[in-house]
Motif scaffolding. Structure first.
Motif, PDB file in Angstrom:
ATOM      1  N   UNK A 143      21.878 -90.991  19.905  1.00  0.00           N
ATOM      2  CA  UNK A 143      23.149 -90.397  19.490  1.00  0.00           C
ATOM      3  C   UNK A 143      23.109 -90.190  17.978  1.00  0.00           C
ATOM      4  N   UNK A 144      23.394 -88.977  17.543  1.00  0.00           N
ATOM      5  CA  UNK A 144      23.200 -88.663  16.123  1.00  0.00           C
ATOM      6  C   UNK A 144      23.954 -87.407  15.740  1.00  0.00           C
ATOM      7  N   UNK A 145      24.085 -87.239  14.436  1.00  0.00           N
ATOM      8  CA  UNK A 145      24.693 -86.018  13.933  1.00  0.00           C
ATOM      9  C   UNK A 145      24.717 -86.018  12.426  1.00  0.00           C
ATOM     10  N   UNK A 146      25.213 -84.935  11.890  1.00  0.00           N
ATOM     11  CA  UNK A 146      25.268 -84.780  10.446  1.00  0.00           C
ATOM     12  C   UNK A 146      26.373 -85.598   9.815  1.00  0.00           C
TER      13      UNK A 146
ATOM     14  N   UNK B  24      28.429 -91.660  17.756  1.00  0.00           N
ATOM     15  CA  UNK B  24      28.239 -92.520  18.921  1.00  0.00           C
ATOM     16  C   UNK B  24      29.381 -92.315  19.915  1.00  0.00           C
ATOM     17  N   UNK B  25      30.584 -92.253  19.414  1.00  0.00           N
ATOM     18  CA  UNK B  25      31.748 -92.052  20.277  1.00  0.00           C
ATOM     19  C   UNK B  25      31.765 -90.636  20.854  1.00  0.00           C
ATOM     20  N   UNK B  26      31.476 -89.630  20.033  1.00  0.00           N
ATOM     21  CA  UNK B  26      31.495 -88.245  20.502  1.00  0.00           C
ATOM     22  C   UNK B  26      30.412 -87.964  21.544  1.00  0.00           C
ATOM     23  N   UNK B  27      29.237 -88.507  21.348  1.00  0.00           N
ATOM     24  CA  UNK B  27      28.103 -88.133  22.207  1.00  0.00           C
ATOM     25  C   UNK B  27      27.967 -88.969  23.465  1.00  0.00           C
TER      26      UNK B  27
END
Length: 169
Positions: free
Chosen positions: A67-70, A85-88
């Protein structure tokens, strides 16, 4: 290498259409980044339970990742990690539960991405919820099993570093 506890997103018609849009958008972003060569910052979360790591697969990439993002402008890296983490995967935790354990510079996807990995160690398996659009698969794997899968390069570097650290301890 599918297992009974792996989570697969349903293939509902609307979700399939949105996945197609994600693939097109991702390829367009790669084209723009090929020209711009941006410098970015990313936050990844390594969720650990019982010696196994939670891996996910996005609908628009052919590799497994975390789980990752900018990291958004003005956002702290740990806050970005908690948000992603919550979004994905639908796992909500406080920032205090996340501990930065690894950093790397990724030159994949035509950008210079400074990546920070935050560990989350859990005593019981977390409830994982996929949106079926961006994230379509999740499963726990040992580090050795993870390295046998096609992994996003920064995730492979993190897993190798974790194995190396475990051998030293």
């Amino acid at each position: 290498m599918s297992r009974p506890n792996d989570i697969h997103a349903a293939d509902r018609p609307l979700d399939l259409m949105i996945r197609a849009l994600y693939r097109v958008g991702y390829r367009l972003m790669l084209g723009v980044d090929f020209v711009r060569r941006p410098r970015t910052e990313g936050a990844y979360v390594a969720v650990w339970h019982d010696g196994q790591l939670l891996l996910i697969r996005n609908s628009y990439k052919g590799v497994h990742t975390l789980p990752a993002g900018g990291i958004k402008r003005g956002e702290h890296a740990v806050e970005a990690a908690r948000r992603e983490l919550c979004e994905e995967v639908g796992i909500a935790v406080s920032t205090d539960a996340l501990h930065e354990s690894f950093q790397t510079l990724s030159l994949t996807e035509h950008k210079r991405d400074h990546i920070r990995v935050f560990d989350l160690r859990l005593d019981s398996p977390p409830p994982v919820c996929l949106d079926g659009r961006e994230v379509i698969w999740a499963g726990f794997r040992t580090p050795e099993e993870a390295l046998r899968l096609p992994l996003h390069a920064p995730v492979a570097a993190y897993v190798r570093a974790t194995l190396s650290q475990d051998r030293e301890d």
